[in-house]
Design an enzyme around this catalytic site. Structure first.
Site, PDB file in Angstrom:
ATOM      1  N   SER A 563       0.839  -1.181   0.000  1.00  0.00           N
ATOM      2  CA  SER A 563       0.000   0.000   0.000  1.00  0.00           C
ATOM      3  C   SER A 563       0.887   1.248   0.000  1.00  0.00           C
ATOM      4  CB  SER A 563      -0.948  -0.036   1.203  1.00  0.00           C
ATOM      5  OG  SER A 563      -1.994   0.874   1.034  1.00  0.00           O
ATOM      6  N   ASP A 648      -9.680  -3.628  -5.736  1.00  0.00           N
ATOM      7  CA  ASP A 648      -9.094  -2.807  -4.677  1.00  0.00           C
ATOM      8  C   ASP A 648      -9.720  -1.416  -4.664  1.00  0.00           C
ATOM      9  OD1 ASP A 648      -7.415  -1.479  -2.863  1.00  0.00           O
ATOM     10  OD2 ASP A 648      -5.657  -2.612  -3.532  1.00  0.00           O
ATOM     11  N   HIS A 683      -8.012  -4.868  -1.655  1.00  0.00           N
ATOM     12  CA  HIS A 683      -6.800  -4.378  -1.005  1.00  0.00           C
ATOM     13  C   HIS A 683      -6.211  -5.367  -0.005  1.00  0.00           C
ATOM     14  CE1 HIS A 683      -4.145  -0.989  -0.367  1.00  0.00           C
ATOM     15  NE2 HIS A 683      -4.268  -1.097   0.932  1.00  0.00           N
TER      16      HIS A 683
END
Length: 711
Positions: A563, A648, A683
């Site tokens: 991330s 995501d 995600h």
């Protein structure tokens, strides 16, 4: 971007390194997919950027899906020789897990609540027992049954009504964090017709057990911006809007105080908070503004007796302080200090009990738990004696108790849940994480905290763990991990999966870089906005230190981040590719400028306080100077594995896809570059506990293969 992936890492017998994957025949015969170039002119502040891969943003385009699938096929073929290793790693990691495990029960409103897993099953079972642990178990949810027919399943935010008869909960079957709230009758098992889509999943009961407050998301940006009130049995389209946040840099949310007396509506940006309060006994009343928002004023509120207690940075309290104010006088001018600001101690949180105030702090990077009696007869700290560890208050919903439940772990110590009697100071370890297989003994491993010197003279903490017996000869493989954004601290915690690296001769290193809050609030401030470059150079300088001190060498050094930590990976790959043999970038936030200029993308506007607003020229130019996608150049890069999820909502799949396409076009080396897209997840990756292990096994196999370790 903000959500973090928590990586567990690992290894067996040490083998010699290999700079390239062994099967060069494959590299010569299997060609990577080449993305079509369709130039898109992106102009801002008189600066023209040409994006050849902008077209990959359209997930409805069959050519986009085809490209992602061709990348997946290339990755599968090129790593086929590691399938057995992946399978062995998966079996090994799974074998350490107690499959029929359960949480330590906690008591709330007359019931003991338990989360447990059954052998061979991926998902948790939530249950409760009335008054005593010897009572008959009531199954609230069996997520294994609920997940059937779904490639992804996530149940979240269970909220039991005050009368114990109902439970509200959120479900996501896409992995886009758009939850549908449902309500279940716990007596009959009936799922009520009350159903609300596109929410955060969390909801709060008023004390009448009939009124539910919840948070809606903007369907396009996914920003949490509305708080609505639903009365059971009434059509959800008639739900009353009680608050709407119109500033698109803020997110709204709702919760209930531990005292059960107040419903709190919060609205927060990265640097600013605002709250509204309502008596939980009068759900039809009007929320009262606690204190008007003030740019840069951060605070959170808790209720106890006649006062609200406030953790805040008011009066330039950079590391935060504790204040209080009467419940009828909540304006700022009525706030008074309870615990003053301290330059060397970060105040992280508080827990309120009937007779005690528990304060969670951090000093020199280490967690501290302070216990204070309200009558001021006692004030002491819990003793912790490890060189590097993590500790913090756990689930403590019971207000009228003298038992504090906290968690403790270190890089060599499995996580434990401890009940501490704040009056007698006796403690009982309720549970220590089981590590099955019979091969783990904590005394066989060593952890240290090192201090590297950054190029500007700052000392950077590094927490490392390894199996005893290594030699500092520059030949040890190291997996170096960091995050470095949002003030989020990566604590040195134990991992069973990481043992698969340690047992194969790896050192695992967590670098506590600026951008996190490990060394206090200033450590965060020094790694954001126009200081963001410090995050990247800290990581690189820590790598140089580990190399200089003979812990490893560039041929054996690997980096991993996800991330915003994936942004870190992209930046260091551009800035110092010669220091790493391999990099794993998970769901990486790499197309910083384009994303931050597009306010239709989920989370963008709420990120301005972290990265800056590129609609302002100074921020635009600074972002562009480090944005991994914009800074890809014609040079050699390390071996790289890039992972993403098609659904995501945090970092859109096209960022890593575009990045890989551009890297393929410009890099001058023969090192491998893989893009692995989970076409059914978002995600956080796969939803099942064992499916998640398969993803870790793939990451580890990539690194181990580069190191020449095959079993």
């Amino acid at each position: 971007m903000k959500q973090i992936l928590l990586f567990s890492l690992v290894i067996f017998t040490f083998a010699s390194a290999c700079k390239q994957p062994k099967d060069n025949t494959l590299k010569n015969t299997i060609q990577p997919p080449i993305a079509q170039k369709i130039p898109e002119n992106l102009e801002k502040h008189g600066d023209l950027r040409i994006d050849n891969y902008y077209w990959l943003k359209d997930r409805e385009n069959e050519e986009v899906i085809d490209y992602l699938e061709r990348e997946n096929d290339y990755y599968e073929k090129m790593t086929a020789h590691t399938k057995e290793l992946q399978s062995n790693l998966f079996d090994e990691m799974k074998s350490r897990i107690k499959e029929d495990d359960s949480s330590v029960p906690y008591k709330y409103n007359g019931y003991w609540y338990i989360t447990r897993f059954e052998k061979g099953k991926d998902y948790p079972i939530y249950s409760r027992k009335k008054e005593t642990l010897d009572a008959q178990e009531e199954i609230i949810f069996d997520c294994n049954k609920m997940a059937k027919g779904h490639s992804y399943f996530k149940l979240t935010a269970l909220s039991v009504s005050p009368n114990n008869e109902l439970v509200s909960y959120g479900v996501d079957t896409v992995s886009r964090r758009q939850y549908t709230i449902h309500v279940k009758n716990l007596s009959t098992g009936e799922i009520l017709k009350d159903k609300v889509a596109n929410t955060t999943g969390s909801s709060v009961w008023a004390n009448d057990s009939q009124t539910l407050f919840y948070t809606k998301k903007d369907p396009e940006t996914l920003r949490s911006y509305q708080i609505l009130k639903h009365v059971l049995g009434k059509p959800t389209e008639d739900d009353n809007l009680v608050f709407q946040e119109d500033d698109d840099t803020f997110n709204a949310y709702v919760y209930k105080t531990k005292s059960k007396d107040y419903i709190i509506v919060g609205s927060s940006a990265t640097l600013t908070d605002e709250f509204r309060i309502l008596d939980a006994n009068t759900p039809d009343g009007q929320f009262k503004l606690f204190a008007p928002r003030e740019r840069g004023l951060e605070y959170s509120i808790s209720h106890f007796k006649d006062n609200f207690y406030i953790v805040t940075n008011k009066d330039k309290a950079e590391n935060f302080k504790l204040m209080k104010t009467p419940i009828g006088k909540t304006a700022q001018e009525n706030w008074v200090d309870v615990l003053p600001h301290r330059e060397d101690v970060l105040l992280e949180d508080i827990d309120i009990f009937k007779d005690y105030l528990v304060v969670s702090e951090r000093k020199l990077g280490l967690s501290q738990i302070r216990v204070m009696r309200w009558d001021e007869t006692e004030d002491y700290y819990l003793p912790f004696d490890n060189e590097t560890y993590a500790a913090g208050a756990s689930t403590n919903p019971d207000f009228d108790t003298e038992i504090l439940r906290y968690g403790y772990t270190s890089l060599t110590t499995p996580s434990s849940v401890v009940d501490f009697n704040m009056r007698t100071k006796e403690k009982e370890v309720k549970k220590e994480q089981a590590v099955l297989g019979g091969k783990f003994a904590k005394e066989n491993y060593m952890s240290e905290r090192l201090w590297a010197v950054a190029r500007d003279g700052k000392e950077i903490p590094i927490s490392i763990v390894y199996k005893k017996g290594i030699k500092r000869d520059g030949k040890n493989p190291i997996l170096q991990y960091a995050y470095g954004s949002y003030g989020y601290t990566i604590d040195p915690t134990f991992s069973t999966t990481r043992l698969s690296l340690l047992d194969r001769g790896f050192i695992f290193a967590i670098v506590h870089i600026r951008g996190g809050q490990y060394l206090g609030r200033q450590w965060y401030e020094d790694g954001k906005y126009f200081n963001k470059i410090n995050t990247f150079t800290d990581f690189i300088d820590a790598s140089s230190y580990l190399i200089d001190q003979k812990y490893t060498s560039p041929d054996h050094l690997y980096a991993m981040g996800g991330s915003a930590g994936g942004l870190l990976m992209g930046a260091v790959a551009n800035m110092a590719p010669e220091k790493y043999n391999g990099i794993v970038a998970a769901v990486p936030f790499v197309d910083v400028v384009t994303t931050m200029l597009d306010d239709s993308i989920p989370l963008t506007t709420g990120e301005y306080d972290e990265w800056g607003n590129p609609n302002e020229k100074d921020y635009y130019e600074y972002m562009k100077s480090y944005s991994p996608y914009d800074q890809v150049k014609s040079q050699e890069y390390p071996n790289m594995l890039v992972t993403t999820g098609l659904h995501d909502s945090q970092v859109q799949y096209w960022e890593p896809a575009k990045w890989v396409a551009k890297l393929r076009d410009l890099k001058t080396d023969a090192n491998v570059l893989y893009l692995d897209t989970n076409m059914e997840a978002g995600h956080g990756g796969a939803s099942g506990r064992f499916e998640a292990l398969k993803e870790i096994a793939k990451d580890y196999a990539f690194i181990l293969d580069l190191e020449g370790i095959t079993e």
